[in-house]
Write a protein that holds these residues in place. Structure first.
Motif, PDB file in Angstrom:
ATOM      1  N   MET A 104       0.802  -1.223   0.000  1.00 48.68           N
ATOM      2  CA  MET A 104       0.000   0.000   0.000  1.00 48.68           C
ATOM      3  C   MET A 104       0.833   1.270   0.000  1.00 48.68           C
ATOM      4  O   MET A 104       0.304   2.353  -0.198  1.00 48.68           O
ATOM      5  N   ILE A 105       2.141   1.161   0.248  1.00 43.50           N
ATOM      6  CA  ILE A 105       2.962   2.367   0.280  1.00 43.50           C
ATOM      7  C   ILE A 105       3.398   2.732  -1.130  1.00 43.50           C
ATOM      8  O   ILE A 105       3.433   1.892  -2.029  1.00 43.50           O
ATOM      9  N   LYS A 106       3.763   3.980  -1.306  1.00 48.45           N
ATOM     10  CA  LYS A 106       4.109   4.472  -2.635  1.00 48.45           C
ATOM     11  C   LYS A 106       5.368   3.814  -3.168  1.00 48.45           C
ATOM     12  O   LYS A 106       5.452   3.497  -4.351  1.00 48.45           O
ATOM     13  N   ASN A 107       6.350   3.613  -2.295  1.00 41.72           N
ATOM     14  CA  ASN A 107       7.641   3.125  -2.762  1.00 41.72           C
ATOM     15  C   ASN A 107       7.889   1.706  -2.273  1.00 41.72           C
ATOM     16  O   ASN A 107       8.279   1.485  -1.133  1.00 41.72           O
ATOM     17  N   ALA A 108       7.666   0.721  -3.141  1.00 45.69           N
ATOM     18  CA  ALA A 108       7.868  -0.678  -2.786  1.00 45.69           C
ATOM     19  C   ALA A 108       9.340  -1.019  -2.615  1.00 45.69           C
ATOM     20  O   ALA A 108       9.671  -2.136  -2.223  1.00 45.69           O
TER      21      ALA A 108
END
Length: 382
Positions: A104-108
């Motif tokens: 769910m975070i922008k930067n995997a």
């Protein structure tokens, strides 16, 4: 659910803190940044060159549960056990490093960074290719809309080791962003984003394993392909086929030097060589537990490979219930072994190992399990 996500962040920050302390006290290798990946790897004098293949790790899966973060720790344990037992000179991440459709975070890159930590912490160089989950769009869990409700989300702290760490966006991270982050933050990474004319197919490149006595003399060429999936169809395109023809003619014009090939999703030829209920006699492996899930279309890569006598083997991941190598015409088609605790299936975890000898050239492979057991040894250069 709040407990699970909080646990992930706490564990991740602890890992980052331990690494920082190790660097300060001199117990871990300090890795400077690099912006230009190298394409030449050197054999050690008088010793075989060993490669560990890590396939289908699926970091970040079910990140909002207690189960998800624990599986990531379990996957680190598998890789660490294999590396400490085999002591390879190189590692290849064979796709599905992360389960982006759960992240769910922008930067995997936060999860990708954890996945490459075992070889990095041991000073072992690596390269990576993309699978069908690495940049897949976020899939909303249906349980978030039930009575239990949407969990309170906590993104990694802003001082974590990647940009825009504090943002929850559900946007996902593109292949180019993932590759850029890996390359720029890891001097041990030999990965490349590939020719721009092949984008959105990103991880297409070639590495040379050179002789211990002469860095200009190639022992083997290793070709890496992005077989798609996630943000675009599961296929090796006609443009990639033409790139391989041009590149192989450029670096190995007389096909004198042996070549090995890596991508994530098996080609349709894999379906022909070892049907689930009709395994050919000369296949070597311990699990034949599912049908081959092949690429959506065949655009000619196998026809080109079959004509090159220098190609010894193709290695893929994707199917967690397969770990075999089968002879196919004048080469071998091989699966790796499911390494990660993320992803489907309960088969025991492990990794495929490759061993390359220079004089005379030989390519041997086996499976090393998490518990140390070795099996399915096969000579792929005969």
């Amino acid at each position: 659910m709040k407990t699970g996500w909080t646990l992930l962040i706490c564990l991740s920050l602890i890992i980052l803190a331990v690494r920082s302390a190790d660097h300060i006290h001199g117990t871990a290798q300090i890795v400077p940044l690099r912006t230009t990946p190298e394409d030449n790897i050197r054999m050690r004098g008088g010793a075989p060159f060993k490669i560990a293949l890590f396939a289908d790790l699926h970091f970040g899966e079910a990140a909002w549960t207690e189960w998800g973060p624990q599986q990531d720790l379990n996957s680190v344990r598998v890789m660490s056990a294999v590396l400490d037992k085999e002591k390879p000179e190189f590692v290849i991440y064979l796709g599905d490093v992360v389960t982006a459709n759960n992240i769910m975070i922008k930067n995997a890159s936060f999860y990708w960074d954890q996945a490459v930590s075992p070889p990095r912490d041991r000073g072992i160089p690596w390269s990576s290719i993309f699978g069908n989950h690495d940049d897949a769009p976020f899939e909303w869990p249906i349980e978030w809309f039930s009575q239990s409700g949407i969990p309170q989300l906590h993104c990694p702290a802003a001082n974590a080791s990647f940009a825009s760490a504090g943002e929850c966006s559900f946007r996902g991270t593109t292949r180019l962003e993932l590759m850029k982050s890996e390359i720029e933050q890891n001097t041990l990474s030999h990965s490349k984003d590939g020719p721009q004319n092949l984008w959105p197919s990103v991880s297409n490149y070639v590495l040379k394993l050179s002789s211990s006595s002469n860095s200009q003399a190639a022992v083997v060429y290793m070709y890496f392909f992005d077989s798609g999936g996630g943000s675009y169809p599961e296929v090796i395109s006609d443009a990639q086929v033409k790139w391989f023809q041009q590149k192989s003619e450029e670096v190995n014009p007389d096909s004198r030097v042996p070549e090995i090939i890596f991508w994530h999703i098996p080609s349709k030829s894999y379906k022909k060589v070892a049907p689930k209920f009709n395994v050919r006699r000369h296949c070597v492996g311990s699990i034949f537990s599912e049908d081959v899930a092949a690429q959506e279309a065949e655009m000619g890569i196998m026809k080109v490979i079959e004509k090159r006598a220098s190609v010894k083997a193709v290695f893929v991941g994707h199917n967690h219930g397969l770990d075999w190598c089968c002879p196919y015409k004048k080469l071998w088609l091989c699966f790796a072994r499911h390494t990660g605790y993320g992803g489907y299936g309960n088969w025991a975890r492990g990794a495929r190992i490759l061993e390359i000898n220079e004089k005379p050239f030989s390519l041997k492979s086996w499976i090393r399990m998490e518990d140390g057991h070795l099996h399915s040894e096969v000579l792929l250069s005969s």
